[in-house]
Design an enzyme around this catalytic site. Structure first.
Site, PDB file in Angstrom:
ATOM      1  CG  ASP A  56      11.888  18.129   2.329  1.00 34.25           C
ATOM      2  OD1 ASP A  56      11.022  18.512   2.850  1.00 34.25           O
ATOM      3  OD2 ASP A  56      12.137  18.639   0.907  1.00 34.25           O
ATOM      4  CB  VAL A  57       8.353  15.730   6.356  1.00 34.64           C
ATOM      5  CG1 VAL A  57       9.066  15.361   7.526  1.00 34.64           C
ATOM      6  CG2 VAL A  57       8.517  16.684   6.268  1.00 34.64           C
ATOM      7  CG  ASN A  83       8.761  18.728  16.008  1.00 41.73           C
ATOM      8  OD1 ASN A  83       8.036  18.880  17.322  1.00 41.73           O
ATOM      9  ND2 ASN A  83       9.795  18.595  16.493  1.00 41.73           N
ATOM     10  CE1 TYR A 146       3.319  26.255  12.770  1.00 38.95           C
ATOM     11  CE2 TYR A 146       1.229  27.355  13.801  1.00 38.95           C
ATOM     12  CZ  TYR A 146       2.739  26.697  13.815  1.00 38.95           C
ATOM     13  OH  TYR A 146       3.217  25.629  14.523  1.00 38.95           O
ATOM     14  CE  LYS A 150       1.931  22.504  13.235  1.00 36.17           C
ATOM     15  NZ  LYS A 150       2.701  21.284  13.365  1.00 36.17           N
TER      16      LYS A 150
END
Length: 244
Positions: A56-57, A83, A146, A150
């Site tokens: 789980d990053v 990713n 989101y 990013k």
């Protein structure tokens, strides 16, 4: 010589497509994903050049444990591809704590945590690729969290590139467009999906008419980045789907 490539979010989608491509070309790939059974299945399907590790990053301890396992199996890492991401349209006013924190933690903190653990295993010639989104530069509605995650990732890429310059480790930001693969379903609440499409249309973005590229096509760019001569660096790549 075979490269050791760690890919997050590799149980499905672009991450799995990259793992398949690189393994077929003789590279050694480590698939990382939140669901251990999913990355294990993907690695088994790819073959002996692939292995899967649950990670789980967004969880620091999970990231540490995963990269400890990588270090036990491999003396070094040549490439890290950040990713893994959560893509879920919603309006902030209606968002749950989990939607906000999950998106920021996975999409922004995750690459930071993975880079922190990977860098000690890398040397000159190493490469970190952070996967961003075309939505950062387009007026997509219902994606404020989101998009912010990013945009932060892109800023992180720029700063990390400068930080690692003297070490010889390169950092590239890949801003990707819409992609698809056969059989993949978008796991989003139906009402949220309808609201997203309607709001996008109002903003001048007809999602039903926008071109979509395949994951397999996008892997060509990543292959090119891995094969860059030592005296070149690609700071940022912008990809947009087009009608073939």
């Amino acid at each position: 010589m075979s490269k050791i490539i760690a890919i997050t979010g590799a149980g499905v989608g672009l991450g799995r497509a990259l793992a398949r491509r690189f393994a077929s070309e003789g590279e050694t790939v480590v698939l990382l994903g939140r669901t251990a059974s999913k990355v294990a299945a993907a690695a088994a399907e790819i073959g002996e050049r692939a292995s899967g590790i649950g990670c789980d990053v967004g969880n620091p301890e999970s990231v540490r444990a995963a990269f400890t396992q990588i270090a036990e199996r491999h003396a070094h890492i040549d490439v890290l591809i950040n990713n893994a991401a959560i893509f879920e349209p919603f309006q902030v006013v209606n968002a749950t704590d989990e939607q906000i924190l999950g998106t920021i933690t996975t999409n922004l903190a995750g690459p930071m945590l993975c880079a922190r653990s990977a860098i000690p295993l890398m040397s000159a010639g190493g490469l970190i690729i952070n996967v961003s989104s075309e939505s950062v530069g387009l007026p997509f509605p219902h994606l404020s969290v989101y998009q912010s995650s990013k945009a932060g990732l892109e800023r992180f890429s720029e700063s990390l590139r400068a930080e690692l310059e003297d070490s010889g480790i390169r950092v590239t930001n890949v801003r990707a467009g819409q992609m698809f693969e056969e059989g993949k379903e978008w796991n989003v609440n139906r009402d949220d999906a309808i609201a997203f499409h309607q709001a996008a249309l109002k903003a001048g973005l007809n999602l039903g008419e926008r071109p979509i590229s395949s994951f397999e096509s996008v892997t060509d760019i990543f292959r090119a980045l891995l094969d860059l001569p030592a005296d070149l660096q690609a700071a940022a790549i912008n990809l947009h789907a087009r009608k073939a």
